[in-house]
Design a protein around this motif. Sequence first.
Motif, mmCIF file in Angstrom:
data_model
loop_
_atom_site.group_PDB
_atom_site.id
_atom_site.type_symbol
_atom_site.label_atom_id
_atom_site.label_comp_id
_atom_site.label_asym_id
_atom_site.label_seq_id
_atom_site.Cartn_x
_atom_site.Cartn_y
_atom_site.Cartn_z
ATOM 1 N N ALA A 80 0.831 -1.202 0.000
ATOM 2 C CA ALA A 80 0.000 0.000 0.000
ATOM 3 C C ALA A 80 0.865 1.252 0.000
ATOM 4 N N ALA A 81 1.927 1.233 0.797
ATOM 5 C CA ALA A 81 2.837 2.375 0.848
ATOM 6 C C ALA A 81 3.409 2.671 -0.530
ATOM 7 N N ALA A 82 3.939 1.631 -1.172
ATOM 8 C CA ALA A 82 4.580 1.833 -2.472
ATOM 9 C C ALA A 82 3.602 2.361 -3.510
ATOM 10 N N LEU A 83 2.383 1.862 -3.505
ATOM 11 C CA LEU A 83 1.390 2.326 -4.475
ATOM 12 C C LEU A 83 0.988 3.779 -4.230
ATOM 13 N N GLY A 84 1.232 4.275 -3.031
ATOM 14 C CA GLY A 84 0.913 5.657 -2.721
ATOM 15 C C GLY A 84 2.098 6.595 -2.731
ATOM 16 N N ALA A 400 -4.410 -1.640 -1.266
ATOM 17 C CA ALA A 400 -3.596 -2.831 -1.014
ATOM 18 C C ALA A 400 -3.509 -3.222 0.449
ATOM 19 N N HIS A 401 -3.880 -2.318 1.381
ATOM 20 C CA HIS A 401 -3.791 -2.744 2.775
ATOM 21 C C HIS A 401 -4.784 -3.870 3.034
ATOM 22 N N ARG A 402 -4.624 -4.577 4.138
ATOM 23 C CA ARG A 402 -5.218 -5.909 4.277
ATOM 24 C C ARG A 402 -6.734 -5.944 4.160
ATOM 25 N N VAL A 427 9.195 0.036 -8.218
ATOM 26 C CA VAL A 427 8.548 -0.978 -7.388
ATOM 27 C C VAL A 427 7.488 -1.697 -8.207
ATOM 28 N N ASP A 428 7.574 -3.014 -8.199
ATOM 29 C CA ASP A 428 6.586 -3.859 -8.861
ATOM 30 C C ASP A 428 5.782 -4.562 -7.779
ATOM 31 N N ALA A 429 4.584 -4.032 -7.498
ATOM 32 C CA ALA A 429 3.765 -4.589 -6.420
ATOM 33 C C ALA A 429 3.282 -5.992 -6.733
#
Length: 449
Positions: A80-84, A400-402, A427-429
């Motif tokens: 979630a962090a990386a996507l934001g 993406a968070h749980r 970053v590749d989530a």
Amino acid sequence: MRLEAVSARQVLVDGAFRPATVVLRDGRIASIDPFRDVSGDGVLRVPDAAVVVPGVVDTHVHVNEPGRTEWEGFRSATEAAALGGVTTLVDMPLNAIPPTTTVAHLELKQQAAQHQLLVDVGFWGGAVPGNVGDLEPLWDAGVFGFKCFLSPSGVDEFPPLDRAELLAALREIARFDGLMIVHAEDAAILESTPAPATRSYREFAASRPDAAEAAAIRQVVDGARETGARVHVLHLSSARALDVIAEARAEGLRLTVETCPHYLCFTADAIPDAAPEFTCCPPIRDAGNREALWQALDEGLIDCVVSDHSPSSPAEKYRGDGDLMQAWGGISGLQVGFAAMAHEARRRGIGPDRVSAWMSRNTADLVGLGRKGRIEVGADADLAVYDPTTPYLVEAASLAHRHPISAYDGLRLDGRVTTTVVRGEIVDAAAPDPTHGRPLTRPDLGEHP
């Protein structure tokens, strides 16, 4: 994908946007060259409308692993962090079990984080009754500081400090020049304030009044004055405490302050009944309070903005079937924070350069991460691409968070983060084996390999 350069018309360098090609080498920024329109393998060519900012450094995140991994874990939180656009986060010492109040507990956290991180992760220690002797060992082991509560935390294993315990902890932390970060709500005021069952957010907010924050912050200021300790006020929600903060700053006390996107984006009057997605402690307040927080941020009285991402299981969040007094008090906003702040700031004529300072450079400086939160030669190649022309409809189910629960669900934002780079790597989530992130300790101790 490992990058050799990022080329863009708008790169945030020295506080202003300018055309540049940022050359990357071994995960660091090697040079910042004049813009050249290059392409090819290893080069990220950013669309002209988008901006390149330092990766967000979010110093207030509850990951909850181990012990309450069903609430959130390192894999889901860092995705979630990386996507934001968040490239570094610092994990709070609660609500994991055990809490990070001893070196042994810190080591359990670090072990749990291994091989799960899409972004870099550091750790706060905790100050609780009876662990003054653990504070310096935790500091030596690499925590970035110590969190304490002045009122019940919501979990039994992390009790609050009373006045004498706070002073004892501050004296010890001042001795080795550490940092105390404080959840500042006065326990006695909270206990004396009526808190009947309610589905109304305004009534929920009234149960945690402005006076509780102002009194607790005054206690923190008094403690800093008496001990010389460096102190930081967490998640300021009440503008009524700004006078206390201004007085402490004028006195020269070592006091810093943060607030959160949810206090700057929402107002209590607009929150629907029985919506536990918005419950948090301290609470979201009225519209006038929100504007006063924006003014304090603009003037520098508030230093930084962090998510205070504090998720729980759906059972905890929806406990009480709409009774907000029973719902878990925490907002899930890690993935949305920068975009929400940029949207609200734009409405006030404030650009993403200022938002980046509040959410990247200032937070990095708070914890001493001098290689994070800035685009300059020698800094880590942690970058985010934000496109203010790409509309973003926030849908909790796609975050993406749980658990698909968020106060930001349904929000329509003007722009979004489109690419995140951690130490020179996009970053590749979707990667099954995240390799981008590392556990961090304080800079003078270096990084874990």
